[in-house]
Design an enzyme around this catalytic site. Structure first.
Site, PDB file in Angstrom:
ATOM      1  N   GLY A   8       0.796  -1.234   0.000  1.00 40.60           N
ATOM      2  CA  GLY A   8       0.000   0.000   0.000  1.00 40.60           C
ATOM      3  C   GLY A   8       0.822   1.273   0.000  1.00 40.60           C
ATOM      4  N   SER A  10       0.690   3.529  -2.499  1.00 42.03           N
ATOM      5  CA  SER A  10       0.079   4.495  -3.409  1.00 42.03           C
ATOM      6  C   SER A  10      -0.312   5.796  -2.718  1.00 42.03           C
ATOM      7  CB  SER A  10      -1.159   3.870  -4.059  1.00 42.03           C
ATOM      8  OG  SER A  10      -1.933   3.223  -3.071  1.00 42.03           O
ATOM      9  N   ARG A  11      -0.593   5.709  -1.412  1.00 45.52           N
ATOM     10  CA  ARG A  11      -1.056   6.907  -0.698  1.00 45.52           C
ATOM     11  C   ARG A  11      -0.891   6.705   0.813  1.00 45.52           C
ATOM     12  NH1 ARG A  11      -6.913   5.444  -0.002  1.00 45.52           N
ATOM     13  NH2 ARG A  11      -7.134   3.492  -1.127  1.00 45.52           N
ATOM     14  N   THR A  33      -3.212  -1.503  -5.413  1.00 49.09           N
ATOM     15  CA  THR A  33      -4.205  -2.403  -6.007  1.00 49.09           C
ATOM     16  C   THR A  33      -4.188  -2.322  -7.538  1.00 49.09           C
ATOM     17  OG1 THR A  33      -5.912  -0.725  -5.702  1.00 49.09           O
ATOM     18  CG2 THR A  33      -5.754  -2.432  -4.009  1.00 49.09           C
ATOM     19  N   ASN A  77       1.412  -2.733   5.579  1.00 48.24           N
ATOM     20  CA  ASN A  77       0.753  -1.450   5.851  1.00 48.24           C
ATOM     21  C   ASN A  77      -0.665  -1.391   5.292  1.00 48.24           C
ATOM     22  OD1 ASN A  77       0.599   1.700   6.033  1.00 48.24           O
ATOM     23  ND2 ASN A  77       0.363   1.239   3.855  1.00 48.24           N
ATOM     24  N   SER A 128      -3.410  -0.882  14.884  1.00 50.09           N
ATOM     25  CA  SER A 128      -4.086   0.334  15.343  1.00 50.09           C
ATOM     26  C   SER A 128      -4.376   0.181  16.828  1.00 50.09           C
ATOM     27  CB  SER A 128      -5.396   0.518  14.587  1.00 50.09           C
ATOM     28  OG  SER A 128      -6.158   1.539  15.197  1.00 50.09           O
ATOM     29  N   TYR A 144     -13.444  -3.322  12.088  1.00 46.45           N
ATOM     30  CA  TYR A 144     -12.053  -2.848  12.012  1.00 46.45           C
ATOM     31  C   TYR A 144     -11.297  -3.220  13.289  1.00 46.45           C
ATOM     32  CZ  TYR A 144      -8.148   0.446  11.408  1.00 46.45           C
ATOM     33  OH  TYR A 144      -6.907   1.013  11.287  1.00 46.45           O
ATOM     34  N   LYS A 148      -7.942  -5.684  13.647  1.00 41.82           N
ATOM     35  CA  LYS A 148      -6.630  -5.255  14.137  1.00 41.82           C
ATOM     36  C   LYS A 148      -6.236  -6.028  15.399  1.00 41.82           C
ATOM     37  CE  LYS A 148      -5.598  -2.184  10.931  1.00 41.82           C
ATOM     38  NZ  LYS A 148      -4.498  -2.396   9.987  1.00 41.82           N
TER      39      LYS A 148
HETATM   40  N1  LIG Z   1      -4.808   6.882   9.205  1.00 39.05           N
HETATM   41  C1  LIG Z   1      -4.964   6.565  10.475  1.00 39.05           C
HETATM   42  O1  LIG Z   1      -5.344   7.404  11.317  1.00 39.05           O
HETATM   43  C2  LIG Z   1      -4.659   5.163  10.935  1.00 39.05           C
HETATM   44  C3  LIG Z   1      -4.788   4.901  12.309  1.00 39.05           C
HETATM   45  C4  LIG Z   1      -4.473   3.620  12.769  1.00 39.05           C
HETATM   46  C5  LIG Z   1      -4.051   2.653  11.884  1.00 39.05           C
HETATM   47  N2  LIG Z   1      -3.974   2.918  10.544  1.00 39.05           N
HETATM   48  C6  LIG Z   1      -3.526   1.845   9.658  1.00 39.05           C
HETATM   49  O2  LIG Z   1      -2.464   2.303   8.852  1.00 39.05           O
HETATM   50  C7  LIG Z   1      -2.450   1.611   7.588  1.00 39.05           C
HETATM   51  C8  LIG Z   1      -2.398   2.620   6.456  1.00 39.05           C
HETATM   52  O3  LIG Z   1      -3.549   3.451   6.573  1.00 39.05           O
HETATM   53  P1  LIG Z   1      -3.734   4.826   5.769  1.00 39.05           P
HETATM   54  O4  LIG Z   1      -4.367   5.757   6.706  1.00 39.05           O
HETATM   55  O5  LIG Z   1      -2.488   5.197   5.066  1.00 39.05           O
HETATM   56  O6  LIG Z   1      -4.849   4.342   4.709  1.00 39.05           O
HETATM   57  P2  LIG Z   1      -5.213   4.860   3.239  1.00 39.05           P
HETATM   58  O7  LIG Z   1      -4.745   6.252   3.037  1.00 39.05           O
HETATM   59  O8  LIG Z   1      -6.645   4.529   3.087  1.00 39.05           O
HETATM   60  O9  LIG Z   1      -4.312   3.903   2.297  1.00 39.05           O
HETATM   61  C9  LIG Z   1      -4.574   2.543   2.272  1.00 39.05           C
HETATM   62  C10 LIG Z   1      -3.530   1.819   1.459  1.00 39.05           C
HETATM   63  O10 LIG Z   1      -3.886   0.422   1.464  1.00 39.05           O
HETATM   64  C11 LIG Z   1      -4.036  -0.031   0.122  1.00 39.05           C
HETATM   65  N3  LIG Z   1      -5.148  -0.981   0.008  1.00 39.05           N
HETATM   66  C12 LIG Z   1      -6.467  -0.757   0.243  1.00 39.05           C
HETATM   67  N4  LIG Z   1      -7.192  -1.866  -0.030  1.00 39.05           N
HETATM   68  C13 LIG Z   1      -6.298  -2.805  -0.431  1.00 39.05           C
HETATM   69  C14 LIG Z   1      -6.415  -4.149  -0.875  1.00 39.05           C
HETATM   70  N5  LIG Z   1      -7.604  -4.754  -0.985  1.00 39.05           N
HETATM   71  N6  LIG Z   1      -5.293  -4.808  -1.220  1.00 39.05           N
HETATM   72  C15 LIG Z   1      -4.076  -4.220  -1.138  1.00 39.05           C
HETATM   73  N7  LIG Z   1      -3.896  -2.947  -0.774  1.00 39.05           N
HETATM   74  C16 LIG Z   1      -4.993  -2.244  -0.420  1.00 39.05           C
HETATM   75  C17 LIG Z   1      -4.342   1.208  -0.691  1.00 39.05           C
HETATM   76  O11 LIG Z   1      -3.981   0.975  -2.045  1.00 39.05           O
HETATM   77  P3  LIG Z   1      -4.837   1.625  -3.284  1.00 39.05           P
HETATM   78  O12 LIG Z   1      -4.472   3.067  -3.322  1.00 39.05           O
HETATM   79  O13 LIG Z   1      -4.360   0.869  -4.462  1.00 39.05           O
HETATM   80  O14 LIG Z   1      -6.291   1.419  -2.956  1.00 39.05           O
HETATM   81  C18 LIG Z   1      -3.486   2.261   0.006  1.00 39.05           C
HETATM   82  O15 LIG Z   1      -2.171   2.227  -0.477  1.00 39.05           O
HETATM   83  C19 LIG Z   1      -3.712   0.746   7.580  1.00 39.05           C
HETATM   84  O16 LIG Z   1      -3.385  -0.580   7.936  1.00 39.05           O
HETATM   85  C20 LIG Z   1      -4.580   1.376   8.668  1.00 39.05           C
HETATM   86  O17 LIG Z   1      -5.485   0.458   9.236  1.00 39.05           O
HETATM   87  C21 LIG Z   1      -4.266   4.154  10.060  1.00 39.05           C
END
Ligand SMILES: NC(=O)c1ccc[n+]([C@@H]2O[C@H](COP(=O)([O-])OP(=O)(O)OC[C@H]3O[C@@H](n4cnc5c(N)ncnc54)[C@H](OP(=O)(O)O)[C@@H]3O)[C@@H](O)[C@H]2O)c1
Length: 218
Positions: A8, A10-11, A33, A77, A128, A144, A148
């Site tokens: 992941g 990409s963003r 993806t 991630n 998380s 969720y 986790k």
């Molecule tokens: N942001 C927060 O506050 C927060 C807090 C606690 C934990 N987290 C954890 O941190 C991690 C990253 O979160 P984020 O905030 O950066 O999320 P995000 O901005 O939504 O990015 C999600 C990433 O996961 C990839 N992804 C989504 N669905 C997928 C699938 N089916 N197969 C493979 N890759 C997939 C996406 O790829 P595409 O672009 O190709 O869809 C993207 O690169 C996650 O595990 C999340 O649970 C985040």
């Protein structure tokens, strides 16, 4: 120069993580993806991976094996959440969808690339605080939280299995401004990535849960 596999990129946090390792001079294999990203770097390779599809996991792992490179750091991630905030009802459809990516897909992918992980390597599962049994205090987004909490147990299982060989950690990245965290979050992806980057390079006790370099309660 370490080889770092990050799902992941990409963003969000994954992108910031990839940028941090690249800035350090490491070689990054990332996934999205679509198999592409809107940013490039000479030391970045992006592969297609959809963790909800076992064929995609198998194909991606085969491509990584074909590279012939050993992995020093694996960061699981990529993750999803149902987005059902303020909704305490556990819907099995949402639970299946979330577990498919955050647990089953992540475990399957890890299992397939495990033979490539070097002794002395570090596997980091981005979890998380929502998955912490002792921290949890409300009933929102249950699918969720369950995913986790299960991922945290996956961390402990791997840590015990590979004791003295591979360090395995769970990390709470913080509440981060991403598509998932939203714009009200209190951390930038860069800051979250910096803590995870440092942890990846630090010889820490295996099988622990971390937040900003400190142990977080399970
Ligand atoms: N942001 C927060 O506050 C927060 C807090 C606690 C934990 N987290 C954890 O941190 C991690 C990253 O979160 P984020 O905030 O950066 O999320 P995000 O901005 O939504 O990015 C999600 C990433 O996961 C990839 N992804 C989504 N669905 C997928 C699938 N089916 N197969 C493979 N890759 C997939 C996406 O790829 P595409 O672009 O190709 O869809 C993207 O690169 C996650 O595990 C999340 O649970 C985040």
């Amino acid at each position: 120069m370490k080889t770092v596999l990050i799902t992941g990129v990409s963003r969000g946090i994954g992108k910031a993580l990839a940028e941090r390792f690249l800035q350090n001079g490491d070689f990054v294999v990332g996934t999205s993806t679509k198999g592409t990203s809107d940013w490039t770097h000479e030391n970045l390779t992006v592969l297609k991976l959809d963790l909800s599809k076992s064929e995609s996991i198998e194909e991606c792992a085969e491509q990584i094996i074909a590279f012939g490179k050993k992995i020093d750091i694996l960061i699981n991630n990529a993750g999803i959440w149902s987005g059902a905030e303020d909704d305490p009802v556990l819907r099995i459809k949402d639970l299946r969808k979330t577990l498919e990516v955050n647990l089953f897909g992540t475990a399957d992918f890890t299992d397939r690339v495990l033979p490539l992980v070097n002794d002395g390597g570090h596997i980091i599962n981005i979890s998380s605080r929502a998955g912490s049994l002792s921290y949890v205090h409300d009933a929102e987004y249950p699918d969720y939280k369950i995913s986790k909490a299960a991922l945290n147990m996956f961390t402990r299982m791997l840590a015990i299995r590979f004791k003295d060989k591979i360090t395995v950690s769970s990390v709470h990245p913080g509440w981060v401004k991403t598509d998932m965290g939203g714009s009200d979050a209190d951390m930038e992806p860069k800051e979250a990535a910096e803590h995870i980057f440092k942890l990846a390079y630090t010889p820490v006790e295996t099988g622990q849960f971390w937040f900003k370099g400190e142990k977080f309660p399970w």
